[in-house]
Design a protein around this motif. Structure first.
Motif, PDB file in Angstrom:
ATOM      1  N   ARG A  55      -3.268  -5.470   8.137  1.00  0.00           N
ATOM      2  CA  ARG A  55      -1.830  -5.790   8.460  1.00  0.00           C
ATOM      3  C   ARG A  55      -1.119  -5.198   8.516  1.00  0.00           C
ATOM      4  NH1 ARG A  55      -1.685 -11.657  10.029  1.00  0.00           N
ATOM      5  NH2 ARG A  55      -3.474 -12.526   8.754  1.00  0.00           N
ATOM      6  N   ARG A  56      -0.281  -5.378   9.031  1.00  0.00           N
ATOM      7  CA  ARG A  56       0.689  -4.437   9.257  1.00  0.00           C
ATOM      8  C   ARG A  56       1.681  -4.033   7.925  1.00  0.00           C
ATOM      9  NH1 ARG A  56       5.665  -5.314  13.465  1.00  0.00           N
ATOM     10  NH2 ARG A  56       5.227  -7.221  12.069  1.00  0.00           N
ATOM     11  N   HIS A  57       1.487  -5.256   7.261  1.00  0.00           N
ATOM     12  CA  HIS A  57       3.168  -5.308   6.066  1.00  0.00           C
ATOM     13  C   HIS A  57       2.392  -5.078   4.615  1.00  0.00           C
ATOM     14  CE1 HIS A  57       0.939  -9.750   6.385  1.00  0.00           C
ATOM     15  NE2 HIS A  57       1.571  -9.027   5.244  1.00  0.00           N
ATOM     16  N   VAL A  58       0.862  -4.752   5.053  1.00  0.00           N
ATOM     17  CA  VAL A  58       0.091  -4.339   4.365  1.00  0.00           C
ATOM     18  C   VAL A  58      -0.060  -2.468   3.746  1.00  0.00           C
ATOM     19  CG1 VAL A  58      -1.631  -4.476   2.561  1.00  0.00           C
ATOM     20  CG2 VAL A  58      -0.682  -6.688   3.761  1.00  0.00           C
ATOM     21  N   LYS A  59      -0.298  -2.262   2.735  1.00  0.00           N
ATOM     22  CA  LYS A  59      -1.076  -0.468   2.210  1.00  0.00           C
ATOM     23  C   LYS A  59      -1.943  -0.609   1.960  1.00  0.00           C
ATOM     24  CE  LYS A  59       2.032   0.977   5.635  1.00  0.00           C
ATOM     25  NZ  LYS A  59       2.302   0.507   7.026  1.00  0.00           N
ATOM     26  N   LEU A  60      -2.724   0.010   2.360  1.00  0.00           N
ATOM     27  CA  LEU A  60      -4.088   0.181   0.626  1.00  0.00           C
ATOM     28  C   LEU A  60      -4.459   1.830   0.783  1.00  0.00           C
ATOM     29  CD1 LEU A  60      -6.435  -1.426   2.682  1.00  0.00           C
ATOM     30  CD2 LEU A  60      -4.720  -3.045   0.857  1.00  0.00           C
ATOM     31  N   SER A  61      -4.779   1.763  -0.705  1.00  0.00           N
ATOM     32  CA  SER A  61      -4.565   3.296  -1.433  1.00  0.00           C
ATOM     33  C   SER A  61      -5.736   3.431  -2.489  1.00  0.00           C
ATOM     34  CB  SER A  61      -4.084   4.244  -1.752  1.00  0.00           C
ATOM     35  OG  SER A  61      -3.129   3.514  -3.293  1.00  0.00           O
ATOM     36  N   ILE A  62      -6.921   4.566  -1.858  1.00  0.00           N
ATOM     37  CA  ILE A  62      -7.491   4.860  -3.196  1.00  0.00           C
ATOM     38  C   ILE A  62      -7.094   6.042  -3.831  1.00  0.00           C
ATOM     39  CG2 ILE A  62     -10.291   5.757  -3.573  1.00  0.00           C
ATOM     40  CD1 ILE A  62     -10.640   4.445  -0.554  1.00  0.00           C
ATOM     41  N   ASN A  63      -7.337   5.394  -4.781  1.00  0.00           N
ATOM     42  CA  ASN A  63      -6.407   6.193  -6.321  1.00  0.00           C
ATOM     43  C   ASN A  63      -5.200   6.896  -5.303  1.00  0.00           C
ATOM     44  OD1 ASN A  63      -8.853   6.209  -7.544  1.00  0.00           O
ATOM     45  ND2 ASN A  63      -9.476   8.127  -6.721  1.00  0.00           N
ATOM     46  N   ASN A  64      -4.658   7.816  -4.895  1.00  0.00           N
ATOM     47  CA  ASN A  64      -3.237   8.156  -4.485  1.00  0.00           C
ATOM     48  C   ASN A  64      -3.531   9.026  -3.348  1.00  0.00           C
ATOM     49  OD1 ASN A  64      -2.509   8.343  -7.511  1.00  0.00           O
ATOM     50  ND2 ASN A  64      -3.233  10.546  -7.179  1.00  0.00           N
ATOM     51  N   THR A  65      -4.513   8.256  -2.391  1.00  0.00           N
ATOM     52  CA  THR A  65      -4.920   8.218  -1.090  1.00  0.00           C
ATOM     53  C   THR A  65      -4.570   7.552   0.135  1.00  0.00           C
ATOM     54  OG1 THR A  65      -6.639  10.868  -1.529  1.00  0.00           O
ATOM     55  CG2 THR A  65      -6.361   9.666   0.774  1.00  0.00           C
ATOM     56  N   VAL A  66      -3.957   7.291   0.663  1.00  0.00           N
ATOM     57  CA  VAL A  66      -4.229   6.663   1.557  1.00  0.00           C
ATOM     58  C   VAL A  66      -5.271   6.304   2.325  1.00  0.00           C
ATOM     59  CG1 VAL A  66      -2.973   6.036   4.018  1.00  0.00           C
ATOM     60  CG2 VAL A  66      -1.450   6.789   1.781  1.00  0.00           C
ATOM     61  N   VAL A  67      -5.596   4.859   2.672  1.00  0.00           N
ATOM     62  CA  VAL A  67      -7.033   4.796   3.485  1.00  0.00           C
ATOM     63  C   VAL A  67      -6.287   4.507   4.880  1.00  0.00           C
ATOM     64  CG1 VAL A  67      -8.000   2.717   4.270  1.00  0.00           C
ATOM     65  CG2 VAL A  67      -7.292   3.047   1.502  1.00  0.00           C
ATOM     66  N   ASP A  81     -13.097   4.279  -8.667  1.00  0.00           N
ATOM     67  CA  ASP A  81     -11.493   4.859  -8.290  1.00  0.00           C
ATOM     68  C   ASP A  81     -11.209   3.241  -8.233  1.00  0.00           C
ATOM     69  OD1 ASP A  81     -12.477   7.089  -6.873  1.00  0.00           O
ATOM     70  OD2 ASP A  81     -13.588   6.152  -5.314  1.00  0.00           O
ATOM     71  N   THR A  82      -9.830   3.705  -7.872  1.00  0.00           N
ATOM     72  CA  THR A  82      -8.994   2.389  -8.139  1.00  0.00           C
ATOM     73  C   THR A  82      -8.607   1.663  -6.369  1.00  0.00           C
ATOM     74  OG1 THR A  82      -8.703   3.064 -10.458  1.00  0.00           O
ATOM     75  CG2 THR A  82      -7.357   1.071  -8.686  1.00  0.00           C
ATOM     76  N   LEU A  83      -9.019   0.542  -5.891  1.00  0.00           N
ATOM     77  CA  LEU A  83      -7.737   0.327  -4.243  1.00  0.00           C
ATOM     78  C   LEU A  83      -7.216  -0.253  -5.079  1.00  0.00           C
ATOM     79  CD1 LEU A  83      -8.018   0.071  -1.744  1.00  0.00           C
ATOM     80  CD2 LEU A  83      -9.635  -1.770  -2.286  1.00  0.00           C
ATOM     81  N   PHE A  84      -5.979   0.064  -4.385  1.00  0.00           N
ATOM     82  CA  PHE A  84      -4.236  -0.267  -4.821  1.00  0.00           C
ATOM     83  C   PHE A  84      -4.044  -0.608  -3.041  1.00  0.00           C
ATOM     84  CE2 PHE A  84      -4.496   3.380  -7.707  1.00  0.00           C
ATOM     85  CZ  PHE A  84      -3.685   3.015  -9.210  1.00  0.00           C
ATOM     86  N   ILE A  85      -3.376  -2.064  -3.686  1.00  0.00           N
ATOM     87  CA  ILE A  85      -3.557  -2.890  -2.532  1.00  0.00           C
ATOM     88  C   ILE A  85      -1.339  -3.210  -2.526  1.00  0.00           C
ATOM     89  CG2 ILE A  85      -3.775  -5.305  -1.640  1.00  0.00           C
ATOM     90  CD1 ILE A  85      -6.300  -5.886  -2.382  1.00  0.00           C
ATOM     91  N   PHE A  86      -0.798  -2.693  -1.710  1.00  0.00           N
ATOM     92  CA  PHE A  86       0.559  -2.778  -1.874  1.00  0.00           C
ATOM     93  C   PHE A  86       0.646  -3.700  -0.307  1.00  0.00           C
ATOM     94  CE2 PHE A  86      -1.094   1.619  -3.115  1.00  0.00           C
ATOM     95  CZ  PHE A  86       0.262   1.215  -4.071  1.00  0.00           C
TER      96      PHE A  86
END
Length: 92
Positions: A55-67, A81-86
């Motif tokens: 979705r447009r309001h969600v950002k994902l990154s793996i460690n310090n790299t944007v998906v 790794d760590t998957l970050f969900i913002f």
């Protein structure tokens, strides 16, 4: 196993995840999100649209790299790794 971390305000919708260590087997972002959805039913409905894209309001990154692949979610999440969900906040 990869870790999954998210912004704290997502716990408002999924309070049973708060304080838990979230992990999933290594794989694509889609596979990791599917595993999280098994623990928190409805989670993917919140972060993915009806076509399975982020979705447009969600950002994902793996460690310090944007998906990069926000449609098919093929970016790989490795063993350490760590998957970050913002979730983006907006308002006025």
């Amino acid at each position: 196993m990869p870790a999954i971390k998210m912004t704290s305000h997502l716990y408002r919708f999924f309070p049973h995840l708060k304080g838990r260590t979230l992990t999933a087997p290594p794989g694509s972002v889609a596979e990791v999100l599917h595993t999280l959805n098994e623990v928190a039913p409805g989670f993917t409905d919140y972060v993915l649209d009806d076509r399975g894209a982020v979705r447009r309001h969600v950002k994902l990154s793996i460690n310090n790299t944007v998906v990069l692949d926000r449609k098919a979610l093929t970016d790989r999440v490795g063993e350490n790794d760590t998957l970050f969900i913002f979730q983006a906040l907006s308002g006025g």
